[in-house]
Design a protein around this motif. Structure first.
Motif, mmCIF file in Angstrom:
data_model
loop_
_atom_site.group_PDB
_atom_site.id
_atom_site.type_symbol
_atom_site.label_atom_id
_atom_site.label_comp_id
_atom_site.label_asym_id
_atom_site.label_seq_id
_atom_site.Cartn_x
_atom_site.Cartn_y
_atom_site.Cartn_z
ATOM 1 N N ALA A 57 2.173 3.093 -2.564
ATOM 2 C CA ALA A 57 3.191 2.566 -2.086
ATOM 3 C C ALA A 57 3.499 1.372 -2.927
ATOM 4 C CB ALA A 57 2.645 1.689 -0.462
ATOM 5 N N THR A 58 2.557 0.722 -3.498
ATOM 6 C CA THR A 58 2.697 -0.254 -4.672
ATOM 7 C C THR A 58 3.388 0.178 -5.712
ATOM 8 O OG1 THR A 58 0.799 -1.566 -3.686
ATOM 9 C CG2 THR A 58 1.679 -1.984 -5.894
ATOM 10 N N ALA A 59 2.865 1.290 -6.230
ATOM 11 C CA ALA A 59 3.511 2.018 -7.440
ATOM 12 C C ALA A 59 4.937 2.398 -7.257
ATOM 13 C CB ALA A 59 2.607 3.219 -7.795
ATOM 14 N N ALA A 60 5.186 3.101 -5.890
ATOM 15 C CA ALA A 60 6.560 3.358 -5.462
ATOM 16 C C ALA A 60 7.421 2.198 -5.241
ATOM 17 C CB ALA A 60 6.571 4.450 -4.267
ATOM 18 N N GLU A 98 12.336 12.733 -9.420
ATOM 19 C CA GLU A 98 11.935 11.970 -10.875
ATOM 20 C C GLU A 98 10.744 10.866 -10.368
ATOM 21 O OE1 GLU A 98 15.697 10.142 -11.700
ATOM 22 O OE2 GLU A 98 16.633 12.046 -11.974
ATOM 23 N N THR A 99 10.990 10.285 -9.233
ATOM 24 C CA THR A 99 9.950 9.438 -8.782
ATOM 25 C C THR A 99 8.475 10.011 -8.764
ATOM 26 O OG1 THR A 99 11.659 8.221 -7.868
ATOM 27 C CG2 THR A 99 9.282 7.501 -7.105
ATOM 28 N N VAL A 127 3.922 0.095 2.665
ATOM 29 C CA VAL A 127 2.923 0.970 3.297
ATOM 30 C C VAL A 127 3.432 1.813 4.551
ATOM 31 C CG1 VAL A 127 0.585 1.499 4.213
ATOM 32 C CG2 VAL A 127 0.777 0.078 2.418
ATOM 33 N N VAL A 128 4.031 0.676 5.462
ATOM 34 C CA VAL A 128 4.923 1.163 6.614
ATOM 35 C C VAL A 128 5.768 2.136 6.390
ATOM 36 C CG1 VAL A 128 6.243 0.567 8.598
ATOM 37 C CG2 VAL A 128 4.398 -1.127 7.703
ATOM 38 N N THR A 129 6.688 2.230 5.348
ATOM 39 C CA THR A 129 7.642 3.136 4.779
ATOM 40 C C THR A 129 6.861 4.506 4.389
ATOM 41 O OG1 THR A 129 9.216 1.428 4.191
ATOM 42 C CG2 THR A 129 9.315 3.499 3.287
ATOM 43 N N LEU A 130 5.836 4.298 3.811
ATOM 44 C CA LEU A 130 5.030 5.423 3.274
ATOM 45 C C LEU A 130 4.575 6.301 4.542
ATOM 46 C CD1 LEU A 130 3.468 7.309 1.369
ATOM 47 C CD2 LEU A 130 1.527 5.564 1.338
ATOM 48 N N ARG A 131 3.996 5.592 5.583
ATOM 49 C CA ARG A 131 3.507 6.162 6.606
ATOM 50 C C ARG A 131 4.611 6.890 7.501
ATOM 51 N NH1 ARG A 131 -0.157 1.111 7.947
ATOM 52 N NH2 ARG A 131 -1.812 1.639 6.644
ATOM 53 N N ALA A 132 5.948 6.172 7.366
ATOM 54 C CA ALA A 132 6.935 6.725 8.289
ATOM 55 C C ALA A 132 7.441 7.910 7.458
ATOM 56 C CB ALA A 132 8.094 5.723 8.281
ATOM 57 N N ARG A 133 7.580 8.171 6.134
ATOM 58 C CA ARG A 133 7.693 9.646 5.624
ATOM 59 C C ARG A 133 6.669 10.440 5.502
ATOM 60 N NH1 ARG A 133 11.390 6.375 5.672
ATOM 61 N NH2 ARG A 133 11.420 7.492 7.623
ATOM 62 N N MET A 134 5.572 10.021 5.845
ATOM 63 C CA MET A 134 4.322 10.907 6.012
ATOM 64 C C MET A 134 4.542 11.482 7.446
ATOM 65 S SD MET A 134 1.216 8.749 4.321
ATOM 66 C CE MET A 134 0.228 9.228 5.682
ATOM 67 N N GLU A 135 5.043 10.803 8.272
ATOM 68 C CA GLU A 135 4.914 11.346 9.678
ATOM 69 C C GLU A 135 6.426 12.145 9.770
ATOM 70 O OE1 GLU A 135 5.465 8.141 12.583
ATOM 71 O OE2 GLU A 135 3.399 7.237 11.840
ATOM 72 N N PRO A 149 14.291 7.257 -1.456
ATOM 73 C CA PRO A 149 14.296 8.451 -2.303
ATOM 74 C C PRO A 149 12.567 8.102 -2.709
ATOM 75 C CG PRO A 149 16.264 7.833 -3.078
ATOM 76 C CD PRO A 149 15.729 6.799 -2.078
ATOM 77 N N ALA A 150 12.348 6.965 -3.065
ATOM 78 C CA ALA A 150 11.039 6.521 -3.397
ATOM 79 C C ALA A 150 9.836 6.807 -2.242
ATOM 80 C CB ALA A 150 10.808 4.951 -4.033
#
Length: 98
Positions: free
Chosen positions: A76-79, A14-15, A83-91, A51-52
């Motif tokens: 990251a802002t829209a979610a 959904e996100t 940015v740290v969380t985004l990078r962790a999920r990308m890894e 989940p986001a």
């Protein structure tokens, strides 16, 4: 009057749909991001993660593959994640591919 009912967080799909729509990414990017999310779910990776963050990581990696001009900060802002969380999920997603 509060009923005391718990509200479940939105499913990453959904996100992902909301973010894809918000940024106007092409259908091919959305489709690939959903496939990536399915791969992640298939191996139970990301369990217990925001989940986001999972949705944002899938969208960002896919946007990079398709050379869409989205920044980590924008997604990251829209979610509503860091940015740290985004990078962790990308890894996590990159590790899944290896």
């Amino acid at each position: 009057m509060e009923l005391g009912l718990e509200v479940a967080p939105p499913h990453p799909r959904e996100t992902l749909a909301r973010l894809g729509s918000e940024f106007g990414v092409p259908p091919a990017v959305r489709k690939r991001a959903i496939e990536l999310l399915g791969e992640l779910n298939a191996v139970k990776a990301g369990t217990g993660c925001n989940p986001a963050g999972i949705a944002a990581g899938c969208l960002y990696l896919t946007a990079c593959e398709f050379e869409c001009s989205l920044t980590q900060r924008e997604i990251a802002t829209a979610a509503e994640i860091s940015v740290v969380t985004l990078r962790a999920r990308m890894e996590d997603l990159i590790d899944l591919r290896e």
